[in-house]
Every structure is written in C-alpha cells, then in structure tokens.
Scaffold this motif. Structure first.
Motif, PDB file in Angstrom:
ATOM      1  N   GLY A  56       0.781  -1.224   0.000  1.00 16.34           N
ATOM      2  CA  GLY A  56       0.000   0.000   0.000  1.00 16.34           C
ATOM      3  C   GLY A  56       0.814   1.275   0.000  1.00 16.34           C
ATOM      4  N   GLN A  57       2.094   1.203  -0.332  1.00 18.93           N
ATOM      5  CA  GLN A  57       2.945   2.388  -0.388  1.00 18.93           C
ATOM      6  C   GLN A  57       2.970   2.947  -1.806  1.00 18.93           C
ATOM      7  OE1 GLN A  57       4.370   3.811   2.276  1.00 18.93           O
ATOM      8  NE2 GLN A  57       3.441   2.240   3.586  1.00 18.93           N
ATOM      9  N   VAL A  58       3.214   4.237  -1.907  1.00 20.67           N
ATOM     10  CA  VAL A  58       3.214   4.922  -3.198  1.00 20.67           C
ATOM     11  C   VAL A  58       4.421   5.851  -3.249  1.00 20.67           C
ATOM     12  CG1 VAL A  58       1.980   6.573  -4.666  1.00 20.67           C
ATOM     13  CG2 VAL A  58       0.702   4.825  -3.442  1.00 20.67           C
ATOM     14  N   LEU A  59       5.097   5.882  -4.389  1.00 23.75           N
ATOM     15  CA  LEU A  59       6.143   6.863  -4.662  1.00 23.75           C
ATOM     16  C   LEU A  59       5.547   7.892  -5.610  1.00 23.75           C
ATOM     17  CD1 LEU A  59       9.119   7.730  -4.342  1.00 23.75           C
ATOM     18  CD2 LEU A  59       9.615   6.404  -6.414  1.00 23.75           C
ATOM     19  N   SER A  60       5.467   9.143  -5.168  1.00 21.98           N
ATOM     20  CA  SER A  60       4.803  10.192  -5.939  1.00 21.98           C
ATOM     21  C   SER A  60       5.814  11.232  -6.403  1.00 21.98           C
ATOM     22  CB  SER A  60       3.727  10.886  -5.091  1.00 21.98           C
ATOM     23  OG  SER A  60       2.715   9.976  -4.724  1.00 21.98           O
ATOM     24  N   LEU A  61       5.510  11.752  -7.592  1.00 20.76           N
ATOM     25  CA  LEU A  61       6.305  12.837  -8.156  1.00 20.76           C
ATOM     26  C   LEU A  61       5.370  14.014  -8.418  1.00 20.76           C
ATOM     27  CD1 LEU A  61       8.719  14.231  -9.561  1.00 20.76           C
ATOM     28  CD2 LEU A  61       8.082  12.993 -11.646  1.00 20.76           C
ATOM     29  N   SER A  62       5.776  15.197  -7.963  1.00 18.58           N
ATOM     30  CA  SER A  62       5.019  16.419  -8.225  1.00 18.58           C
ATOM     31  C   SER A  62       5.953  17.419  -8.882  1.00 18.58           C
ATOM     32  CB  SER A  62       4.468  17.007  -6.919  1.00 18.58           C
ATOM     33  OG  SER A  62       3.820  18.233  -7.165  1.00 18.58           O
ATOM     34  N   CYS A  63       5.562  17.900 -10.062  1.00 18.69           N
ATOM     35  CA  CYS A  63       6.345  18.924 -10.756  1.00 18.69           C
ATOM     36  C   CYS A  63       5.489  19.540 -11.840  1.00 18.69           C
ATOM     37  CB  CYS A  63       7.640  18.339 -11.344  1.00 18.69           C
ATOM     38  SG  CYS A  63       7.359  17.117 -12.652  1.00 18.69           S
TER      39      CYS A  63
ATOM     40  N   TRP B 235       9.646  14.473  -4.812  1.00 15.88           N
ATOM     41  CA  TRP B 235       9.371  13.041  -4.720  1.00 15.88           C
ATOM     42  C   TRP B 235       9.011  12.715  -3.268  1.00 15.88           C
ATOM     43  CZ3 TRP B 235       9.821   9.616  -8.930  1.00 15.88           C
ATOM     44  CH2 TRP B 235      10.368  10.171 -10.097  1.00 15.88           C
ATOM     45  N   SER B 236       7.996  11.868  -3.105  1.00  9.15           N
ATOM     46  CA  SER B 236       7.532  11.544  -1.764  1.00  9.15           C
ATOM     47  C   SER B 236       7.140  10.079  -1.680  1.00  9.15           C
ATOM     48  CB  SER B 236       6.332  12.434  -1.397  1.00  9.15           C
ATOM     49  OG  SER B 236       5.784  12.045  -0.160  1.00  9.15           O
ATOM     50  N   TRP B 237       7.482   9.476  -0.557  1.00 10.32           N
ATOM     51  CA  TRP B 237       7.103   8.083  -0.251  1.00 10.32           C
ATOM     52  C   TRP B 237       6.030   8.141   0.838  1.00 10.32           C
ATOM     53  CZ3 TRP B 237       9.251   3.119  -1.553  1.00 10.32           C
ATOM     54  CH2 TRP B 237       8.846   2.058  -0.736  1.00 10.32           C
ATOM     55  N   HIS B 238       4.815   7.635   0.525  1.00 14.73           N
ATOM     56  CA  HIS B 238       3.729   7.731   1.491  1.00 14.73           C
ATOM     57  C   HIS B 238       2.722   6.618   1.238  1.00 14.73           C
ATOM     58  CE1 HIS B 238       1.025   9.438  -1.635  1.00 14.73           C
ATOM     59  NE2 HIS B 238       2.154   9.977  -2.095  1.00 14.73           N
TER      60      HIS B 238
END
Length: 705
Positions: free
Chosen positions: A153-160, A169-172
């Motif tokens: 259930g973890q997600v690596l997200s990129l915002s730009c 980049w965020s791990w949540h």
C-alpha cells in the motif's frame, strides 16, 4: 517556430533573444549598402555575427542552466523548511532529477541520496528504472503529479510542473497526499514570491515541537544570520530562551490548547558569545494556529530590545527612588534622635565647667553625635533631601582652602596637582557639600593607586554651543564650569561603570568602603543642578567630570563652619522676654527645645501637633511673638498650621525645623513669607541664636537659613 528553442535544446524563450542579436547585423548591412566599405557597417556586422554564434553555440545554454540553478535554489529555500518537518520521506530534485535535499525520514529509510540522481532510488524499487522514471515524469508534466504504486500500500509520488525548477518526490501511503505538494504549485520559474515571504513583518512557521518550518525574509533579517543555512530543521529553542520554562513545553501547550497566553518576551541564548547589539537582544513572540495547517503555529517576531532597555531603566529608577525615600525617612527620624541626644548633652554641659570629671565624657557624646549627623547628611545627600545653603563660589578660593586637607588625605606616595582656568567662572553651590564631593573623589582616586601615582584636579570654563547627550542625560547648551578629578589607578570594569553611583555599591574589599561616597557625590551634584560623569579604562585610570552651570561673580560670602568642627561651649545669656509657641511631635526634641528656650528667658508654650497649636492660639489671650515648629508632623504639617495661625497672630515670626526639606520647600523656598529654617540636628546655641536673630529681624528682611 513556437517550440524551435526546445527542439534545439535551448531554454524556453531563448530564441526570442535572436532578433535583438540580429538587429546590429541588419543595421550594418544597411550602412554598407549606402556606404560600401564603411568601417561602422563592417564593425556592426562583425559584432552581430560573433554574438549570434556565441549565443547559439552555448551562451544561451549556459545562461539557461545558470537561470534554472538560481531558480532552483530560490525554490529550495522556500520549501525546504516544510520538507524538513514532514513525517514521510521526501526528496527535492532539480529539473534533471538530481537530488538536492532530503528530509530526515528519507535519510533514515533510504540512506543519503543527496547529490545523486533520483534514478538510483527507483532502481531499488523497479527493474525497469529508466522506463518508470520517464513515464512518471511525462505524466507529472501533464497532470502536475504522478504515482508509482509499490508493495504494502505504499506509493512513490512525483510532483512537478513544466516551468517548475524543482521536482518533489515523496514516499507515502496510498490515498494520502503530502502537504508539500501544495507548495509545488508556487514553484514556477516565473512565479512571484508568495504572500508569506512578502509580508514586511517577521513571520515564522513552526511545528508543534518548535522546529522552524519556514521563515520569511523579514524574520531572516531580524535574526541577522542566526538561522542556519536555509532555516530548515532548526528548533526555535536553540535560538531563544523561553518564558521561565522550556520553550518547547510552552509551544506544546499552545498547540494542544492547554495554554491561553500566546505572547511572551524571549531573550537571545548564549549572549556571551554574541557581539555588539546582538548581546542584549530580546524578542516578543506572538503565536497563533496556522490557518492552513492546524497542527502548526504561525509566530510573529518583534524586536523588543529597546523596550526591555527602557523597562530596566524604569525599574532601576524606581529602585533608586525607593532607596532614596527610605534613606530620607531614616535620616529624618535619626535627626530627631540626634537633636535630642546633642541637645540634652548641651543642657548637661551648661551645668559643668571644663574641669568637671564628667565634662570630657559629655564632650565625647557631643562629638560622636556630630559624626552621626555627618553620616546622616550623606544619606540625605544621596536622597537629595538635604538642606543646601547655596552661595556664589569661586572654585579657585574653594580649592585653595582645601589644598592642605587634600594633601594630608592623599599621603606621601600620591602626588596631587590642582590647575585652574585663568578665566574661571563662578558657580552657585553649597560650599561645605562641594568640598565633600571633591574630598570623596580624591579619596577614591587615592585608594585606586595603592602603589602610588598622580591625582590631577582641573577646573575650567567651557561653552556648549549645542546640547550634549551622554549616559542618557542631556546637558543644555550654555556656559559651564567643569571640575575633573583624574587618577592613574586600576580603573573601573565596564560592567561596574553603570553601578558606581548606586548606594552601598563598592568595588573595595569588605570593611574598606561603605559604598556611600560616590552616591553622596551624585546626590549633592544633582541637587545643586549639576551633572557628574565617569570615564574609566582598566589599568589606565579614571576621570570624574562634574559640570556646574556658570554664574556671574559676586562678593564672597563667608561659609558656615562645618558641622564636624569643634563647637564652642554651650552658654546662655538672658535675652529680651518674648513668648514662643514651640510645636514638635517628637517629645524628646520638644522637651530639650523648651528647656533651652526657657533658660534663655523666653515664655514657652508647647504643642505636639498642628491641631494642638491652633487650639493654643485660639485660647491665648495675649500675643505670641514667634512660632518655632517642626515641618513634618502627623495631621497638619508645619506650613499648613502656620498659615492658619498667621491669621490669628499676623505679627508672629516663624522658624521651621526639619531633618530634611521634603517636597513642601519647592525650589528651596520656605512656603511662608519671612520664615527662617533651622536644620536638624541643631545644638542648644544654634536654636537660641536663631530665635534671637529672628525676633530682632525686621519684617521683610532677609530670610535666615
């Protein structure tokens, strides 16, 4: 050609500069058409060709990289605090994917990736790391953010954004969007500064534990470089000391709603390691919940150093005023006791001649009473409530009279030099008190040079064309006479300079000084209308400077003998009969004064208060020649009852007695016309002589003092 610059690998908008660079080429070509071979045309054509070539071959690319780097650094400063405070792992990368910063959670879970490409992080999670990175970046550029689903259930997200200088980049956990993504919307290359940084008030965004998430430009300027690097991860408790308890505890109570006081006065930590104005900095901190995130706090920081300085000065002035009132009150009561002691001693000495065995003992009592009176005079001088006998003085004569005594005071190992200004102006002062000031300063100078040295006493006239301000005091412009006492002693430490005029403060060892010498000098000078300052350098010496307003010369008036001088033997001769109304609330003083006046041959009526005195006047059938009354009494004071009594006995003369002038003697003026003043403690002879002279003085004559 809208995207020609991107296709050529140049920054967006780079091709827009080409027309400007080609303009000189067009102008040069036109000149050559009109004037073939013209040097100006050839120069313009050559310069434009070189500029375009440089720009296309790398100048624009280098400029673009430099601009993007500067934008990335600005964006990093703006968001780094919030990233540091985030609980989930977060990485900040530049537009090429290079990791610029990671928070503590990211470092603990994935080690330190700073300076490495974010591709190394994706390679730990996916086999096709390059493909996943390209896909994520493409989706984020179109939609603003993109997610890479992972196990558990973890997600690596990129915002730009296309124009953003940073990638976030965020791990949540799935379904939870980090708060830092909101800040990414304001990180466009051409985006203006947000309102938080533009506010001209020092603002801090704090986590509940006191960590500084963000500080605006005004806060960074106010703290003057105390914030580390980019004000990230630093705790406010590292900079400021809390309100009597740990600052973190106060912030935690505010965050949890357990505290209601959101404003406190804080002081700078480690003041000894600071320099200049930063040593004594105080800040007022006002806190409120962050409307965008209730778990955080918004702090308004205000420099309160000037306010704290004023507060300290006010507290000091209150303390000095309270000590002065205490000293004046003690001196007043003690003067009553000394009057009774010395007065009854005089009465006993009247009955004995010098050959009597008890005469020597009585004389010792009298001399010790005089010494006690001198000590009380010091207290009154400090509290500025002594009775001054002002006269016009020539300092050259005053110092000439003192020279012999001063030489005896300084001893053989210390040299004393006294210099005069040939055109020295006169001053208005009490001669005996001025001598006391000079002796105190010379004795202090002598004690500062145990191995010997030179003391210089210098007098000079000077004119201040403009007002002079120093030590929080302003000297009005005008003519002054300055007395300087300079020594070559050990000097005074800077942290002691502000306390030297306080009562009972002394740098001498226990038993060597009372701490009243300089406070007495200060009180005398200020009560006379002068100013006193001290300049000192450790191991080089000290200079005391006294400024008195200059006066025109007047014929010298003989000064009264000091109180400590040997008194003539008490004696009485019967004078003209007269009726005296004696009003004194202290029974011992009243008893002594009544006996002394009766021995002189006067009829004495006694009263213990102002009300009793008025009752005596109303019941009196015959006239009363003179009122002798204390000033400070319970109920009606001396001036109050005398004004009423004068209506019943208009011709009565008046003598006021007091241990100090109190506030009823405004500017040294007795509040009843033709009245005289007798300072306590007084002797039998002084009392009877004052009464005799006042009775003999015609109405409207010069007031006796």
């Amino acid at each position: 050609m809208a995207h020609l610059d991107e296709q050529a690998g140049l920054p967006r908008g780079a091709m827009a500069a080409l027309p400007l660079l080609l303009a000189p080429m067009v102008v040069g070509a036109a000149i050559l058409v009109v004037h073939p071979g013209a040097a100006t045309g050839l120069g313009a054509l050559l310069a434009s060709t070189v500029a375009v070539a440089w720009y296309l071959m790398g100048g624009a690319v280098a400029l673009g990289h430099l601009t993007r780097g500067m934008a990335a650094r600005r964006a990093l400063r703006a968001i780094r605090g919030e990233v540091a405070a985030a609980s989930d792992p977060v990485w900040l990368c530049d537009a090429r994917g290079q990791v610029l910063f990671q928070n503590d959670a990211a470092q603990q879970q994935f080690d330190d990736l700073t300076g490495r490409p974010v591709l190394s992080l994706i390679a730990r999670l996916r086999a096709d790391a390059e493909g996943q990175l390209a896909e994520l970046t493409a989706r984020a550029m179109r939609h603003g953010n993109a997610d890479l689903e992972l196990a558990e259930g973890q997600v690596l997200s990129l915002s730009c954004l296309p124009d953003a200088p940073l990638q976030i980049w965020s791990w949540h956990r799935a379904g939870v969007q980090p708060d830092v993504f909101e800040a990414a919307l304001a990180l466009g290359e051409d985006a203006p500064a947000d309102d938080f940084d533009a506010v001209p008030v020092a603002l801090l965004r704090l986590a509940a534990d006191g960590r500084i998430c963000r500080a605006n430009a005004a806060a960074r300027q106010l703290l003057e470089g105390m914030l580390s690097g980019d004000d990230t991860g630093q705790n406010l408790a590292e900079l400021l000391e809390g309100p009597g308890r740990p600052l973190a505890a106060w912030l935690a109570d505010l965050s949890a709603g357990r505290a209601t006081n959101g404003t406190e006065m804080l002081r700078l930590r480690h003041r000894d390691s600071r320099h200049g104005d930063m040593r004594d900095r105080h800040y007022q901190l006002s806190l409120a919940r962050d409307p965008s995130d209730p778990a955080r706090l918004i702090a308004v920081l205000t420099d309160a150093s000037a306010l704290k300085t004023l507060e300290a000065q006010f507290v000091q002035s209150q303390k000095m005023q309270a000590i002065g009132q205490l000293a004046g009150g003690i001196a007043h009561d003690f003067n009553n006791l000394l009057t009774a002691i010395s007065g009854h001693c005089d009465l006993l000495m009247l009955k004995r001649d010098k050959g009597d065995p008890d005469y020597a003992d009585l004389d010792q009592i009298s001399q010790n009473a005089n010494r006690a009176a001198a000590l009380v005079g010091q207290l009154l001088a400090f509290s500025r409530k002594q009775t001054l006998k002002l006269q016009t003085l020539d300092l050259r004569d005053t110092l000439a009279d003192l020279t012999h005594l001063l030489n005896r005071l300084v001893g053989e190992r210390v040299g004393l030099t006294i210099t005069y200004d040939p055109a020295l102006r006169a001053i208005r002062a009490d001669k005996r008190q001025l001598e006391q000031v000079i002796m105190n300063l010379v004795v202090n100078a002598r004690d500062a040079m145990p191995s010997g040295g030179d003391i210089t006493v210098r007098t000079e006239s000077l004119h201040l064309a403009e007002a002079m301000t120093r030590d929080r005091v302003t000297l009005p412009k005008g003519d002054y006479v300055r007395i300087q006492v300079r020594d070559q002693g050990c000097g005074i430490a800077p942290d002691h300079l502000g306390k030297i005029f306080e009562p009972f403060f002394t740098t001498k060892r226990t038993g060597e000084g009372t701490g009243l010498g300089l406070s007495t000098a200060y009180g005398i000078v200020k009560q006379t209308g002068g100013f006193i300052f001290c300049d000192s350098v450790v191991d080089e010496g000290t200079t005391f400077s006294i400024y008195f307003p200059a006066h025109a010369h007047a014929p010298a008036v003989a000064a009264p003998a000091p109180r400590t001088a040997p008194r003539p033997a008490a004696s009485l001769q019967t004078g003209p009969r007269a009726t005296v109304l004696l009003v004194e609330d202290e029974a011992p003083v009243r008893a002594f004064a009544a006996r002394a006046l009766k021995l002189k041959g006067y009829d004495v009526l006694e009263a213990g208060s102002g009300e009793a005195a008025l009752a005596v006047l109303q019941a009196r059938q015959g006239p009363i020649d003179i009122f002798v009354t204390d000033v400070v009494m319970p109920g009606l004071d001396g001036p109050a009852w005398v004004r009423e009594g004068r209506r019943l006995m208009p011709a009565a003369k008046v003598i006021f007695m007091s241990g100090y002038t109190e506030d009823i003697f405004v500017d040294g003026q007795v509040p009843v016309p033709d009245a005289s003043f007798l300072a306590k403690p007084f002797t039998l002879t002084e009392l009877t002589q004052m009464v005799e002279m006042q009775l003999a003085r015609p109405a409207g004559g010069e007031r006796l003092h």
